[in-house]
Scaffold this active site. Structure first.
Site, PDB file in Angstrom:
ATOM      1  N   GLY A 204       1.179  -6.315  -3.521  1.00  0.00           N
ATOM      2  CA  GLY A 204       0.927  -5.967  -2.218  1.00  0.00           C
ATOM      3  C   GLY A 204       0.959  -4.483  -1.813  1.00  0.00           C
ATOM      4  N   CYS A 205       1.392  -3.891  -0.668  1.00  0.00           N
ATOM      5  CA  CYS A 205       1.292  -2.528  -0.389  1.00  0.00           C
ATOM      6  C   CYS A 205       2.147  -1.841  -1.331  1.00  0.00           C
ATOM      7  CB  CYS A 205       1.697  -2.452   1.165  1.00  0.00           C
ATOM      8  SG  CYS A 205       2.074  -0.920   1.464  1.00  0.00           S
ATOM      9  N   PHE A 206       1.741  -0.784  -1.906  1.00  0.00           N
ATOM     10  CA  PHE A 206       2.508   0.004  -2.579  1.00  0.00           C
ATOM     11  C   PHE A 206       3.662   0.667  -2.284  1.00  0.00           C
ATOM     12  CE2 PHE A 206      -1.376   3.006  -3.697  1.00  0.00           C
ATOM     13  CZ  PHE A 206      -1.316   3.320  -2.188  1.00  0.00           C
TER      14      PHE A 206
END
Length: 233
Positions: A66-68
């Site tokens: 997902g979003c880092f």
């Protein structure tokens, strides 16, 4: 993570207001939390392999989930981790830029490169944190509000031993029945890692009032500290 990280002053004030409203809702459990639940995290087995601590040079682990921003924030709070860098992995370096990767057609995933001291934390311990609190490993090509192959759950081993440990742990967790669905995490070939743009680095630490951070990322760090007090710092 399709919110622009480069906030204007007006947007920053708006983000702060939303964040202040969101905090009591998060505390009451009324907003969604990404990653495994506390009960699931507690029930995940320790890896059967890859737990040995050994003195040696710094080691590297590369994962995506997902979003880092949130992934980076979680592992920055793990003892023995000396550096975490957000970036792009799984595709060609020629297309490793946020505007290109966000299209979902470059083969890249938003990932993090973890540098750690193997005498203080093992690869197996990092994988358990990855599966238990950093993201939801049962979601396919998405994490919460972020949808697309660039948000897939993936492990990018940098050597054969990491590949063996990762594959064995995925099989072990699936057999344990600790998760409500089979793990969607893929173990992929190493194709290098390109650091993300400067404004993505240390995003959670630099933007604690950002609505996305408050709603999706800060709860992950809180779960790390609750579920892994021996590893959290």
């Amino acid at each position: 993570m399709r919110l622009s990280p480069r906030l204007t002053k007006a947007a920053a004030l708006s983000a702060l207001a939303v964040s202040l409203l969101a905090l009591p809702l998060i505390a009451a459990g009324l907003l969604p939390r990404l990653g495994a639940s506390s009960a699931v995290a507690a029930s995940l087995p320790d890896p059967a392999t890859g737990l040995t601590l050994a003195a040696g040079p710094r080691a590297t682990a590369v994962v995506a989930g997902g979003c880092f921003w949130g992934m980076e924030a979680v592992f920055e709070h793990v003892k023995g981790v000396t550096e975490v860098v957000t970036g792009y992995t799984g595709g060609s370096p020629a297309t490793a830029a946020y505007d290109r990767v966000s299209g979902g057609d470059t083969g890249h995933a938003e990932g993090i490169r973890i540098t750690y001291d193997p005498a203080r934390v093992s690869y197996g311990q990092l994988l358990k944190v990855f599966f238990a609190v950093a993201h939801d490993p049962t979601e396919l090509n998405r994490q919460g509000p972020d949808v697309g192959s660039q948000y897939r759950s993936a492990i990018f081993p940098t050597d054969p031993e990491q590949r063996r440990v990762a594959a064995a742990y995925i099989s072990q967790v699936n057999r344990s029945g600790a998760l409500p669905r089979p793990i969607a995490t893929t173990v992929e070939d190493w194709r290098g890692f390109t650091p993300a743009e400067a404004y993505h680095q240390d995003f959670v630490a630099r933007n604690p009032a950002h609505p996305y951070v408050v709603i999706h990322d800060q709860p992950k760090v809180a779960r790390l500290k609750t579920q892994f007090p021996e590893l959290a710092r």
